[in-house]
Write a protein that holds these residues in place. Structure first.
Motif, short mmCIF file in Angstrom:
data_model
loop_
_atom_site.label_atom_id
_atom_site.label_comp_id
_atom_site.label_asym_id
_atom_site.label_seq_id
_atom_site.Cartn_x
_atom_site.Cartn_y
_atom_site.Cartn_z
N ASP A 293 -7.65 0.67 9.10
CA ASP A 293 -7.23 2.07 9.01
C ASP A 293 -6.43 2.23 7.73
N MET A 294 -7.13 2.51 6.62
CA MET A 294 -6.50 2.34 5.31
C MET A 294 -5.31 3.23 5.04
N TYR A 295 -5.42 4.51 5.40
CA TYR A 295 -4.28 5.38 5.07
C TYR A 295 -3.04 4.99 5.86
N LEU A 296 -3.26 4.64 7.10
CA LEU A 296 -2.12 4.25 7.93
C LEU A 296 -1.48 2.97 7.38
N ALA A 297 -2.32 1.98 7.03
CA ALA A 297 -1.80 0.72 6.52
C ALA A 297 -1.04 0.95 5.21
N ALA A 298 -1.64 1.73 4.32
CA ALA A 298 -0.99 1.99 3.05
C ALA A 298 0.33 2.71 3.27
N GLY A 299 0.30 3.67 4.19
CA GLY A 299 1.52 4.42 4.50
C GLY A 299 2.61 3.50 4.99
N CYS A 300 2.26 2.59 5.91
CA CYS A 300 3.25 1.66 6.46
C CYS A 300 3.83 0.76 5.36
N LEU A 301 2.93 0.19 4.55
CA LEU A 301 3.39 -0.68 3.46
C LEU A 301 4.34 0.08 2.54
N MET A 302 3.95 1.32 2.23
CA MET A 302 4.77 2.12 1.33
C MET A 302 6.15 2.38 1.93
N ILE A 303 6.17 2.74 3.20
CA ILE A 303 7.45 3.09 3.82
C ILE A 303 8.35 1.84 3.88
N LEU A 304 7.75 0.69 4.27
CA LEU A 304 8.56 -0.53 4.33
C LEU A 304 9.11 -0.88 2.95
N SER A 305 8.26 -0.75 1.92
CA SER A 305 8.73 -1.06 0.57
C SER A 305 9.77 -0.05 0.11
N LEU A 306 9.54 1.20 0.46
CA LEU A 306 10.49 2.24 0.07
C LEU A 306 11.86 1.96 0.66
N LEU A 307 11.86 1.60 1.95
CA LEU A 307 13.14 1.28 2.59
C LEU A 307 13.80 0.10 1.88
N THR A 308 12.98 -0.90 1.53
CA THR A 308 13.53 -2.06 0.81
C THR A 308 14.15 -1.64 -0.51
N ILE A 309 13.40 -0.80 -1.25
CA ILE A 309 13.89 -0.40 -2.58
C ILE A 309 15.18 0.39 -2.45
N ILE A 310 15.22 1.29 -1.47
CA ILE A 310 16.45 2.07 -1.28
C ILE A 310 17.61 1.13 -0.94
N GLY A 311 17.33 0.17 -0.06
CA GLY A 311 18.38 -0.78 0.31
C GLY A 311 18.88 -1.56 -0.89
#
Lengths: 329, 339, 382
Positions: A293-311
């Motif tokens: 499920d590509m959009y969902l997977a990409a979305g999850c990866l992006m959100i996890l990375s985004l949280l990491t970057i913000i942290g």
């Protein structure tokens, strides 16, 4: 002023990293041969149904799957910035909705875990360094090795097993089924608190172990420095001088450890959530990857990375504020 | 305590370190007295135990341990106290530290904590010992900085150690050491890491303080020239022992111990014509700390070593006149083989 | 301080010329590696770790010989618990033997019940003939280190859902899991040292670019990244291809750390006075690298690499456990743990967790060895 410039620089850098991550995420999702529709087709055919080629092409066109990679990426990214992460094939629901639903639990678990890691590892690290080679130091080292060597999923399994054997309860998820659809209440909150420890232990174990080691090693390093002797010669009380000088200096690597701790934390959280069945983003990514499920997977990866970057951004800024050597250049 | 003017008396002090490879006795029976308003210079190679002796006076010798000896200090507030008996983290020694005996450390780069301003670190001692409030302490700290010749002390007070140069940092260190007007100032190679002109300025600050406030100074150095400048008396140490103790002028004009002689000979002299001949150098190096030579510890490197005596018995420190003593068999009237 | 050190060295040379050999001199003229080994031996945990690893890798090498059964061969002994080895038969001392387990099925629930048949002892025999195998891929043999009569079965670590011998499977699993780390680290070493070396050697723009890429990669949480990459591996790839793909995936993340270390160490060493001195005295670039940089560096590299292996082992295990790494019929410790995914399986067949214990032991051993080398290789530490 310098601090302000520094923050601006770090933030623009974070945005750039996010751009790269988005490209990587999308690339990874696109790499497997075939796409969601081909596997969807295969499944339909297995169950004896079939779609003719024309409607297949139409379907593909409507999802934009027939366009070149870069175009797909560009469109996806532009929409992503505007908050539209596409539609999940698996859930037939907007990716944004699914992720937002799970974001609070993810954030709650991560932030609690981060606090738990710092609250446990800093005092233990200080103790181990001040009483080097004592029984306590030995125990801390032992705990450190266990935390380092036991994989998260195994820890989750073992804790679940202990809970199951010892208390006869199966602890999965973050709340008991009977509270699932009920409004917030005391009973629900208490039930929730009961479910929290195991996930927290699983998520924090390796990070805590690593941080105790870091804290101990840095503090030992600092304790040997001249300024500690100076402070002692000044007639300060031992506990006061250690907290004021070397511990303060040893905190810097701990604060900057936020940088590597966060990716680690999300890794641990993903594993714990998959094994324990927690309603966070990790298992969503897992299911999305297995189901292409590509959009969902990409979305999850992006959100996890985004949280990491913000942290990381936050830890960089805190470090800049607390360390005069960085703040004043 | 013998002598009216004695502020500090050290008797047969021994300090040992427990190392994995064995015990190391870094200070091996040191005795000396420090008089009010005098400067005692301590000279020796690295590893001679001079720094450890100094730290022991403040009882910050850890991880070393005092194995025997006495340190009697004539404290203005507590009367005569025996420092060697004190608990190293106890109330009493902490009230003596810095208020009565202060110390300047060798490394200006690392002797201040990196995360606090000079103001914070200097006022700390004033608040602790002189019970000043923050504002008064800050004022006093600025004065103290000014008195050691620190330019713009109001600014320095807000600065962090990494922001100023090594020489300035050492000045700040001295200002901090003098802020509480200690009876004794221990200066542990305070100018080793600095350039020569800064060194001269700092020596001047110390000398002036000694003149005006009658502060006693224990000045540790491996540089004989510096000691000649500032000290009243000099103590030469080798491998944890005092080998010679003499008034500064006598030591330089007529050194007795072969080690002292060798040290003096290794300094190039401005009025001597060398004509291609080499400077005399002390041969050999300081022995393995775990394995000291028997007898006189200096005998393997001593040009005047006497076979059958020096490698067998250790010489004791003996007075050879009113105010000087030496530990060498060359000056022992009768060789006592029991000792 | 520096001058003193120099005179000390000169003096030491003089002493040697006078041919006064003593312990002091012997210690000072020992090679770097002798010194490191001497120190390493003092580190008890590291030595234990080294022995464990040696034992594991020997097992891997001789896996087909040590194991009594083919790890893929089904048997009727489904979910048999570990076979106890007895030495007393009917009250008398006997050479080590096992009893046969009879399998009965309860008619009501179809539950399998194992009943020990105490009548006949089956002695454990050594160097018995059994399943045929190709040792190291080409030496054909059927001799196994130990085994019992084919009428019964010896399963030191029990059996799994298809009656396959867990001991044999775990040994083969070690083979995969412990070599994934080695190959992964090899790739990490190549990527990390070349990229980090280039960045550190050239500095400037290239260094900047490399640093940024490294930062990019470390912003993505490891496990999700591995999961995403693991999911990319096509389902139809063969075992070997998947194996190498997994090692590459594991290395893709870990080279960043190594390259960062190599770079900063190079930058730091470049400024060291002894390197500057060598340059000024006209030593060639190659000679500087091989005689001055590398020795100051190699121990450092070895330590990082040793500590990287356990992370990879954990990574492989986790990925395989989640079904995104190696897949059956490949046997790795992670694949084996897929059978222990739910509580029911663990509480009914706890011996399935032996694979997890092996992972933990291997990871600990590597960490101990890494710590030991680090402590031993640092010349400025007591």
């Amino acid at each position: 002023m310098k601090l302000f410039q520094y923050i601006i620089r770090r933030m623009s850098w974070g945005a750039l990293v996010l751009l790269f991550v988005s490209f990587f995420s999308f690339l990874v999702i696109q790499l497997p041969p075939g796409d969601y529709l081909t596997s969807y087709m295969a499944r339909l055919e297995k169950s004896g149904m079939s779609i003719d080629n024309a409607s297949m092409v139409a379907l593909r066109h409507s999802y934009g799957l027939d366009q070149p990679f870069l175009v797909q990426y560009g469109k996806w990214f532009c929409r992503f910035i505007q908050g539209d992460m596409g539609v999940s094939f698996l859930y037939t629901e907007k990716v944004k909705v699914i992720i937002l639903e799970r974001l609070p639990a993810t954030l709650l678990l991560s932030i609690t875990s981060l606090l738990v890691i710092y609250l446990i590892s800093i005092p233990i690290g200080i103790y181990a360094a001040r009483r080097q080679y004592s029984v306590g130091d030995f125990l801390a080292a032992f705990f450190g090795f266990i935390g380092m060597a036991v994989p998260g999923f195994l820890l989750a399994l073992i804790l679940m097993w202990i809970a199951y054997q010892g208390f006869g309860v199966s602890i999965g998820g973050l709340q008991s089924p009977q509270f699932m659809d009920q409004p917030m209440s005391w009973a629900k909150a208490i039930d929730f608190m009961k479910h929290l420890p195991i996930p927290i232990i699983v998520i924090t174990m390796s990070g805590t172990a690593a941080l105790i080691r870091t804290m101990r090693a840095t503090l030992l390093d600092e304790l040997g420095k001249q300024y500690v002797t100076t402070a002692r010669a000044k007639g300060l009380r031992e506990s006061k001088l250690i907290n004021k000088y070397p511990v303060r200096a040893a905190m810097n690597p701990i604060i900057s450890s936020g940088g590597w701790l966060l990716p680690e934390l999300f890794s641990g959280e993903t594993i714990a959530a998959i094994v324990l069945g927690l309603p966070t983003i990790g298992p969503l990514l897992y299911r999305a990857l297995l189901g292409e499920d590509m959009y969902l997977a990409a979305g999850c990866l992006m959100i996890l990375s985004l949280l990491t970057i913000i942290g990381m951004l936050i830890s960089d800024i805190i470090l800049a504020i607390t360390d005069p050597r960085i703040r004043l250049g | 305590m013998t002598g009216e003017n004695n502020l500090l008396e050290v008797k047969d002090l021994k300090v040992a370190f427990n190392m994995r490879q064995g015990d190391v006795t870094a200070v091996n029976g040191v005795s000396f007295q420090l008089q009010r308003g005098k400067v005692l210079g301590v000279v020796g190679e690295s590893g001679s135990g001079k720094s450890v002796s100094a730290r022991t006076l403040l009882r910050i010798e850890a991880p070393g341990k005092i194995t025997s000896g006495e340190i009697n200090f004539c404290s203005p507030r507590h009367g005569e106290v025996a420092l060697q008996k004190m608990n190293t983290t106890g109330e009493l020694i902490r009230s003596i530290r810095w208020k009565e005996i202060a110390m300047i450390f060798q490394e200006p780069m690392t002797s201040f904590g990196p995360m606090h301003t000079f103001g914070n670190q200097i006022t700390e001692v004033l608040i602790l010992h002189d019970k000043l409030n923050k504002a008064d302490a800050l004022q006093k700290a600025i004065e103290s900085l000014r008195s050691v010749g620190m330019p713009r002390p109001e600014k320095v007070i807000t600065q962090y150690p990494h922001q100023i140069s090594g020489g300035q940092r050492q000045r700040a260190m001295i200002a901090m050491a003098l802020a509480c007007n200690p009876e004794i100032l221990i200066a542990d190679e305070p100018t080793t890491a600095l350039d020569v002109s800064t060194e001269a300025q700092i020596l001047e600050v110390l000398a002036e303080r000694q003149r005006t406030l009658n502060t006693s100074i224990l000045y540790i150095s491996h540089n004989l020239g510096v000691v000649a400048n500032i000290a009243d008396e000099v103590m030469v140490m080798y491998l944890g022992k005092v080998v010679e103790h003499a008034p500064v002028s006598e030591l330089f004009s007529s050194p007795k111990h072969p080690y002292t002689i060798a040290l003096l000979n290794s300094i190039p002299k401005i009025d001597k014509v060398y004509n291609g001949q080499r400077l005399e150098v002390l041969t050999g190096c300081i022995p393995d700390p775990y394995n000291h030579p028997a007898g006189c510890k200096f005998h393997p490197r001593c040009p005047k070593a006497m076979k059958g005596i020096c490698e067998q018995t250790e010489p004791i420190q003996q007075a050879i006149s009113d105010n000087r003593s030496v530990a060498c068999h060359l000056y022992t009237s009768s060789i006592n083989t029991n000792r | 301080m520096k001058i003193k050190l120099a005179t000390f060295r000169l003096d030491f040379l003089r002493k040697r010329k006078n041919s006064e050999p003593d312990r002091f001199n012997a210690l000072h003229s020992a090679s770097q590696w002798t010194l490191i080994w001497a120190k390493f031996k003092d580190h008890k945990l590291a030595l234990i770790g080294l022995y464990i690893l040696a034992a594991f890798y020997l097992c891997i090498l001789f896996a087909p010989i040590i194991t009594p059964y083919d790890p893929w061969e089904d048997s009727k002994y489904i979910y048999s618990p570990p076979t106890p080895i007895h030495i007393f038969h009917e009250g008398k001392l006997h050479r080590p033997f096992v009893y046969n387990q009879e399998i009965n099925t309860t008619p009501e629930t179809f539950e399998r019940i194992f009943k020990t048949d105490y009548s006949t002892p089956y002695p454990v025999r050594f160097f018995v003939k059994g399943a045929e195998y190709h040792w190291l891929g080409f030496i054909k043999s059927n001799i196994h280190l130990f085994g019992v009569d084919p009428k019964t079965s010896i399963n030191l670590m029990g059996t799994d859902v298809l009656g396959r011998d867990c001991f044999s499977r775990n040994i083969y699993g070690l083979q995969i899991s412990l070599t994934v780390g080695l190959f992964g680290v090899f790739i990490t070493f190549i990527l990390g040292s070349i990229i980090g070396g280039i960045a550190g050697y050239y500095g400037g723009v290239i260094d900047n670019i490399v640093q940024r890429v490294v930062e990019f990669i470390s912003c993505i949480p490891t496990i999700p990244m591995w999961m995403a990459l693991g999911a990319v591996i096509p389902q139809d790839w063969g075992n070997l291809k998947v194996y190498f793909a997994i090692t590459v995936i594991l290395a893709l993340r870990s080279w960043t750390g190594l390259s960062r270390q190599v770079r900063s160490k190079l930058l730091q060493l470049r400024e060291e006075e002894y390197i500057v001195a060598a340059k000024v005295s006209g030593t060639s670039g190659w000679k500087i690298i091989t005689t001055h940089l590398l020795p100051g560096f190699l121990s450092y590299l070895i330590v990082s690499l040793t500590l990287e292996i356990p992370k990879m082992i954990l990574g492989e295990t986790t990925l395989s456990f989640l079904g995104l790494g190696l897949r059956p019929p490949t046997v790795s410790l992670g694949v084996l743990l897929q059978d222990a995914q739910n509580l029911a399986a663990i509480s009914a067949y706890p011996w399935l967790l032996v694979s997890a214990v092996l992972v933990v032991i291997a990871v600990l051993a590597f960490n101990f060895v890494g710590d030991g080398i680090r402590d031993a290789a640092d010349p400025y530490k007591n």
